[in-house]
Design a protein around this motif. Sequence first.
Motif, PDB file in Angstrom:
ATOM      1  N   PHE A  53      43.745  33.993  43.742  1.00  0.00           N
ATOM      2  CA  PHE A  53      43.524  34.357  42.347  1.00  0.00           C
ATOM      3  C   PHE A  53      42.043  34.473  41.985  1.00  0.00           C
ATOM      4  CE2 PHE A  53      47.802  32.421  42.433  1.00  0.00           C
ATOM      5  CZ  PHE A  53      48.500  33.596  42.206  1.00  0.00           C
ATOM      6  N   ALA A  54      41.166  33.873  42.769  1.00  0.00           N
ATOM      7  CA  ALA A  54      39.736  34.065  42.539  1.00  0.00           C
ATOM      8  C   ALA A  54      39.352  35.508  42.873  1.00  0.00           C
ATOM      9  CB  ALA A  54      38.922  33.082  43.374  1.00  0.00           C
ATOM     10  N   ALA A  55      39.871  36.022  43.983  1.00  0.00           N
ATOM     11  CA  ALA A  55      39.603  37.416  44.353  1.00  0.00           C
ATOM     12  C   ALA A  55      40.252  38.364  43.353  1.00  0.00           C
ATOM     13  CB  ALA A  55      40.111  37.697  45.765  1.00  0.00           C
ATOM     14  N   ALA A  56      41.440  38.015  42.879  1.00  0.00           N
ATOM     15  CA  ALA A  56      42.113  38.843  41.871  1.00  0.00           C
ATOM     16  C   ALA A  56      41.281  38.895  40.594  1.00  0.00           C
ATOM     17  CB  ALA A  56      43.508  38.300  41.576  1.00  0.00           C
ATOM     18  N   ALA A  57      40.745  37.757  40.185  1.00  0.00           N
ATOM     19  CA  ALA A  57      39.908  37.713  38.981  1.00  0.00           C
ATOM     20  C   ALA A  57      38.654  38.558  39.170  1.00  0.00           C
ATOM     21  CB  ALA A  57      39.541  36.266  38.642  1.00  0.00           C
ATOM     22  N   ASN A  58      38.069  38.522  40.359  1.00  0.00           N
ATOM     23  CA  ASN A  58      36.884  39.349  40.636  1.00  0.00           C
ATOM     24  C   ASN A  58      37.214  40.833  40.540  1.00  0.00           C
ATOM     25  OD1 ASN A  58      35.057  37.261  41.038  1.00  0.00           O
ATOM     26  ND2 ASN A  58      35.462  37.138  43.222  1.00  0.00           N
ATOM     27  N   SER A  59      38.358  41.231  41.088  1.00  0.00           N
ATOM     28  CA  SER A  59      38.769  42.634  41.004  1.00  0.00           C
ATOM     29  C   SER A  59      38.986  43.056  39.554  1.00  0.00           C
ATOM     30  CB  SER A  59      40.054  42.870  41.803  1.00  0.00           C
ATOM     31  OG  SER A  59      39.815  42.693  43.175  1.00  0.00           O
TER      32      SER A  59
END
Length: 103
Positions: A53-59
Amino acid sequence: MKNRKVFLLILILILVTSFLAYAEYDRNNVKNVMRSNIQLMGDLGKAIEMEDFAAAANSLMELAQGMITISDYSPTRGAQGSWDNIFEGFINSAFIGIGACAT
């Protein structure tokens, strides 16, 4: 399940805005943002599948930033109010998604 709904909402908003955005005055900038959005949506989907979810938030943040860069354009077709509503909805949805990633 909640994250998939956010993902689908964002995908729908990208499709709607892409149809409007290609008619924009600075066509090259809009095309670049939309091409970037396509890649970011793929990255977002992969991140959600992997529950990163950290990568999802970055996207989502990159999607919002790209849309912010072209949101001030005046559309060559359609009403400015509709254009503004679409961008506001898209950007707000991205930030809601970022918030969902934090929970």
